[in-house]
Write a protein that holds these residues in place. Structure first.
Motif, mmCIF file in Angstrom:
data_model
loop_
_atom_site.group_PDB
_atom_site.id
_atom_site.type_symbol
_atom_site.label_atom_id
_atom_site.label_comp_id
_atom_site.label_asym_id
_atom_site.label_seq_id
_atom_site.Cartn_x
_atom_site.Cartn_y
_atom_site.Cartn_z
ATOM 1 N N GLU A 237 71.570 43.865 20.259
ATOM 2 C CA GLU A 237 70.826 43.545 21.482
ATOM 3 C C GLU A 237 70.594 44.794 22.325
ATOM 4 N N ASN A 238 71.630 45.607 22.491
ATOM 5 C CA ASN A 238 71.506 46.841 23.282
ATOM 6 C C ASN A 238 70.510 47.806 22.644
ATOM 7 N N GLN A 239 70.585 47.978 21.338
ATOM 8 C CA GLN A 239 69.665 48.889 20.642
ATOM 9 C C GLN A 239 68.222 48.387 20.733
ATOM 10 N N MET A 240 68.032 47.081 20.601
ATOM 11 C CA MET A 240 66.686 46.509 20.716
ATOM 12 C C MET A 240 66.162 46.672 22.137
ATOM 13 N N GLY A 241 67.039 46.491 23.120
ATOM 14 C CA GLY A 241 66.633 46.687 24.515
ATOM 15 C C GLY A 241 66.149 48.110 24.749
ATOM 16 N N LYS A 242 66.892 49.081 24.218
ATOM 17 C CA LYS A 242 66.495 50.490 24.336
ATOM 18 C C LYS A 242 65.168 50.745 23.621
ATOM 19 N N ALA A 243 65.032 50.181 22.421
ATOM 20 C CA ALA A 243 63.817 50.392 21.625
ATOM 21 C C ALA A 243 62.597 49.803 22.340
ATOM 22 N N ILE A 244 62.733 48.603 22.836
ATOM 23 C CA ILE A 244 61.608 47.950 23.516
ATOM 24 C C ILE A 244 61.247 48.704 24.787
#
Length: 180
Positions: free
Chosen positions: A146-153
């Protein structure tokens, strides 16, 4: 000078520069931006004289400038498409250029991500894995996914924001190709 002319002059001096700046965000050309604003203001004077003193005139002008800029961008895209048809025999690689530009832009956006973030984003958006599947595959927690996807988005949104004109032109080109 009559009241109507004074009101228009005031409207012109109040909004001209901000309208030019607004048009420039779309067109990235100062002269073309000024031309658009002048066309819109002349048309406004000819057709909407009764609106000159209306507070909504500002919103009308900004909307008209935006619409005119989009029309110009669409025509440029259409002309590119027309030119491509003419150049097809001469240089087939020219036809593929916009598709390569899209791929290059996507790659540039992806290159801005950390390796782990890029891997998580690719598994989610390209391979359509769920966060749980990604977590299991990479042996990390769902919270980390979730954290990595948040950063990516967040990064992708910022990238699109910083490359808005190029993204818009490429999207208009693709849209035009789909309609053909």
């Amino acid at each position: 000078m009559n009241t109507e002319s004074r009101a228009f002059k005031s409207l012109f001096y109040t909004h001209y520069q901000s309208l030019c700046n607004y048009a420039f965000k779309y067109l990235s050309d100062h002269d073309e931006s000024k031309d658009v604003v002048q066309e819109v203001l002349i048309r406004f004077w000819e057709i909407k004289k009764d609106m000159i003193s209306d507070p909504a005139a500002k919103y009308y002008l900004f909307t008209a400038v935006r619409n005119r800029c989009i029309t110009i961008l669409r025509k440029k895209i259409y002309n590119i498409s027309t030119d491509e048809v003419t150049l097809e025999v001469a240089d087939e690689s020219y036809i593929e250029q916009p598709e390569r530009d899209v791929q290059k832009l996507i790659q540039e956006a992806m290159d801005g991500l950390s390796p782990k973030c890029r891997e998580v984003f690719t598994l989610s958006r390209v391979e359509n894995l769920t966060y749980k599947q990604i977590a299991e595959k990479l042996n990390i927690s769902i919270k980390t996914v979730e954290n990595q996807m948040g950063k990516a988005i967040k990064h992708m949104r910022e990238f699109v924001k910083n490359h808005a004109i190029l993204v818009l032109i490429l999207l208009l080109y693709i849209w035009n190709k789909i309609e053909e």
